[in-house]
Design a protein around this motif. Sequence first.
Motif, mmCIF file in Angstrom:
data_model
loop_
_atom_site.group_PDB
_atom_site.id
_atom_site.type_symbol
_atom_site.label_atom_id
_atom_site.label_comp_id
_atom_site.label_asym_id
_atom_site.label_seq_id
_atom_site.Cartn_x
_atom_site.Cartn_y
_atom_site.Cartn_z
ATOM 1 N N SER A 192 0.823 -1.300 0.027
ATOM 2 C CA SER A 192 -0.076 0.058 0.201
ATOM 3 C C SER A 192 0.725 1.158 0.004
ATOM 4 O O SER A 192 1.948 1.480 0.736
ATOM 5 C CB SER A 192 -0.928 0.103 1.269
ATOM 6 O OG SER A 192 -1.637 1.031 1.355
ATOM 7 N N ALA A 193 0.493 2.112 -0.958
ATOM 8 C CA ALA A 193 1.241 3.436 -1.057
ATOM 9 C C ALA A 193 0.969 4.345 0.297
ATOM 10 O O ALA A 193 1.593 5.370 0.599
ATOM 11 C CB ALA A 193 0.773 4.408 -2.059
ATOM 12 N N GLU A 194 0.034 3.870 1.267
ATOM 13 C CA GLU A 194 -0.170 4.686 2.394
ATOM 14 C C GLU A 194 0.881 4.655 3.426
ATOM 15 O O GLU A 194 0.914 5.433 4.303
ATOM 16 C CB GLU A 194 -1.423 4.239 3.033
ATOM 17 C CG GLU A 194 -2.901 4.404 2.376
ATOM 18 C CD GLU A 194 -2.908 5.910 2.404
ATOM 19 O OE1 GLU A 194 -3.433 6.403 3.496
ATOM 20 O OE2 GLU A 194 -3.165 6.535 1.378
ATOM 21 N N GLU A 195 1.602 3.633 3.039
ATOM 22 C CA GLU A 195 2.954 3.449 4.175
ATOM 23 C C GLU A 195 3.661 4.624 4.235
ATOM 24 O O GLU A 195 4.190 5.162 5.329
ATOM 25 C CB GLU A 195 3.849 2.311 3.800
ATOM 26 C CG GLU A 195 4.510 2.414 2.504
ATOM 27 C CD GLU A 195 5.753 3.113 2.237
ATOM 28 O OE1 GLU A 195 6.190 3.593 3.145
ATOM 29 O OE2 GLU A 195 6.074 3.686 1.121
ATOM 30 N N ALA A 196 3.793 5.524 2.975
ATOM 31 C CA ALA A 196 4.629 6.859 2.934
ATOM 32 C C ALA A 196 3.986 7.913 4.021
ATOM 33 O O ALA A 196 4.799 8.893 4.113
ATOM 34 C CB ALA A 196 4.538 7.241 1.456
ATOM 35 N N ARG A 197 2.883 7.684 4.386
ATOM 36 C CA ARG A 197 2.199 8.786 5.323
ATOM 37 C C ARG A 197 2.838 8.767 6.703
ATOM 38 O O ARG A 197 2.939 9.651 7.628
ATOM 39 C CB ARG A 197 0.818 8.484 5.293
ATOM 40 C CG ARG A 197 -0.042 8.739 3.988
ATOM 41 C CD ARG A 197 -1.396 8.446 4.244
ATOM 42 N NE ARG A 197 -2.050 9.805 5.267
ATOM 43 C CZ ARG A 197 -3.157 9.990 5.678
ATOM 44 N NH1 ARG A 197 -4.041 8.909 5.163
ATOM 45 N NH2 ARG A 197 -3.728 10.674 6.504
ATOM 46 N N VAL B 157 12.108 4.171 7.908
ATOM 47 C CA VAL B 157 11.764 5.302 6.842
ATOM 48 C C VAL B 157 11.000 4.723 5.742
ATOM 49 O O VAL B 157 11.257 3.278 5.507
ATOM 50 C CB VAL B 157 13.013 5.907 6.571
ATOM 51 C CG1 VAL B 157 13.592 6.723 7.776
ATOM 52 C CG2 VAL B 157 13.880 5.185 5.930
ATOM 53 N N PRO B 158 10.426 5.459 5.027
ATOM 54 C CA PRO B 158 9.726 4.926 3.519
ATOM 55 C C PRO B 158 10.685 4.532 2.603
ATOM 56 O O PRO B 158 10.268 3.571 1.791
ATOM 57 C CB PRO B 158 9.149 6.525 3.141
ATOM 58 C CG PRO B 158 8.716 7.164 4.183
ATOM 59 C CD PRO B 158 10.001 6.967 5.238
ATOM 60 N N SER C 63 12.815 -0.216 -1.271
ATOM 61 C CA SER C 63 13.899 -1.097 -1.506
ATOM 62 C C SER C 63 12.944 -2.463 -1.377
ATOM 63 O O SER C 63 13.501 -3.449 -2.496
ATOM 64 C CB SER C 63 14.841 -1.161 -0.362
ATOM 65 O OG SER C 63 15.845 -2.221 -0.506
ATOM 66 N N LEU C 64 12.370 -2.712 -0.748
ATOM 67 C CA LEU C 64 11.568 -3.925 -0.663
ATOM 68 C C LEU C 64 10.746 -4.130 -2.151
ATOM 69 O O LEU C 64 10.750 -5.262 -2.784
ATOM 70 C CB LEU C 64 10.710 -4.014 0.442
ATOM 71 C CG LEU C 64 11.290 -4.338 1.737
ATOM 72 C CD1 LEU C 64 10.158 -3.954 2.825
ATOM 73 C CD2 LEU C 64 11.754 -5.678 1.967
ATOM 74 N N ARG C 65 10.324 -3.175 -2.474
ATOM 75 C CA ARG C 65 9.357 -3.282 -3.763
ATOM 76 C C ARG C 65 10.340 -3.302 -4.972
ATOM 77 O O ARG C 65 10.049 -4.168 -5.801
ATOM 78 C CB ARG C 65 8.878 -1.996 -4.058
ATOM 79 C CG ARG C 65 7.594 -1.698 -3.168
ATOM 80 C CD ARG C 65 7.126 -0.087 -3.506
ATOM 81 N NE ARG C 65 6.021 -0.017 -2.697
ATOM 82 C CZ ARG C 65 5.793 1.296 -1.707
ATOM 83 N NH1 ARG C 65 6.815 2.091 -1.787
ATOM 84 N NH2 ARG C 65 4.967 1.421 -0.871
ATOM 85 N N ALA C 66 11.574 -2.996 -4.912
ATOM 86 C CA ALA C 66 12.651 -3.269 -5.882
ATOM 87 C C ALA C 66 13.188 -4.632 -5.901
ATOM 88 O O ALA C 66 13.151 -5.475 -6.956
ATOM 89 C CB ALA C 66 13.892 -2.364 -5.868
ATOM 90 N N GLY C 67 12.871 -5.259 -4.645
ATOM 91 C CA GLY C 67 13.157 -6.667 -4.506
ATOM 92 C C GLY C 67 11.893 -7.687 -5.141
ATOM 93 O O GLY C 67 12.517 -8.779 -6.011
ATOM 94 N N LEU C 68 10.772 -7.411 -5.090
ATOM 95 C CA LEU C 68 9.726 -7.829 -5.456
ATOM 96 C C LEU C 68 9.767 -7.653 -7.244
ATOM 97 O O LEU C 68 9.600 -8.681 -7.985
ATOM 98 C CB LEU C 68 8.351 -7.183 -5.270
ATOM 99 C CG LEU C 68 8.073 -7.493 -3.713
ATOM 100 C CD1 LEU C 68 6.652 -6.783 -3.626
ATOM 101 C CD2 LEU C 68 7.940 -8.968 -3.465
#
Length: 343
Positions: A6-11, A29-30, A35-40
């Motif tokens: 979820s992009a809400e994590e950046a809040r 931190v966001p 980094s985790l998305r890059a791994g996916l």
Amino acid sequence: MQCFDSAEEARHAPQFFLMRGAVRPNFEVPARAASLRAGLRELGLAAAAPPPATRAELRAVHAADYLDFLEDAARDWVALPGAGPEVVANIHPTPEMLQQSSRSNGHVIARAGAHTADAACPIGPGTFAAAAAAAGCALAAAEAVRGGGAAYALCRPPGHHAYAGRAGGHCYLNNTALAAQRLRERGAGRVAVLDVDSHHGNGTQGIFWERGDVLTVSLHADPGRYYPWYVGFAEERGAADGEGANLNLPLPFGTADEGWLEGLGQGLAAIRRFRPDALVVALGMDASKDEPLNALAVTEEGFARAGAAIAALRLPTAICQEGGYNTDILGTLLARFLGGFGG
């Protein structure tokens, strides 16, 4: 493998962190999520965005007054004269205070002390929304594996230090516990939780402490020298109906792949003996040798081998992201773990 994010994590972008008497930048931190998305992406895995967890869903493991606090704290805090930008408690009630107190105190400073375990869980205006979104990812992963297979939830902020009514250690809502409870509600007679974060999963242990239907296994660095300091020792076995359904596997500082994987093997053997219908993995990457505050020394290959060993249980498995704070390698470690798992 189905994945949820979820992009809400950046809040949630916490600033405050207290370490050995010094105020330092917060590690949670966001950039961790990026980094985790890059791994996916490295594995060719796309993530769906589920809805945030509802208040009713969160009540499955969290107390109503605690959820009230998380929702209201940032608003009430900034109304205080001279308040900082984040809720950070400056007092926590001691057992003597609670024993002798004649009434509850609804002031936000008193509530902050009662509902946070430490100074590592600052609350800002977007914290509750981000935490509810992370919990929604965990619940979606649990739903996805009801019929078998595995799913990954990119949960940020993490959750395994959160108790039913208290935040701590970067954690606000216990994503792992919510996923385990959801699997129970959906028909799994017994659920195992395997926590491989380098810190003991104290909140998860606390939530299921008196329950025999959920086995909690935590593999972590020795809490005699490491957070959470007061719990996580091998003799803690649960109580009442949960006696014997909690297994802690503390490891000496500096433990590397072979020792860590040996401890993991002990945890997997306990899970096999428990004969669960489903598994929740609390996936922390901070056992890495490259962590900024590392206590263990696990390599990329160690994480890949752990993924393969856990997959060999052949259980419906919801994987919930916990710690790991070196944003330069976090995505690589995730890719190696999920690749080993078969993702």
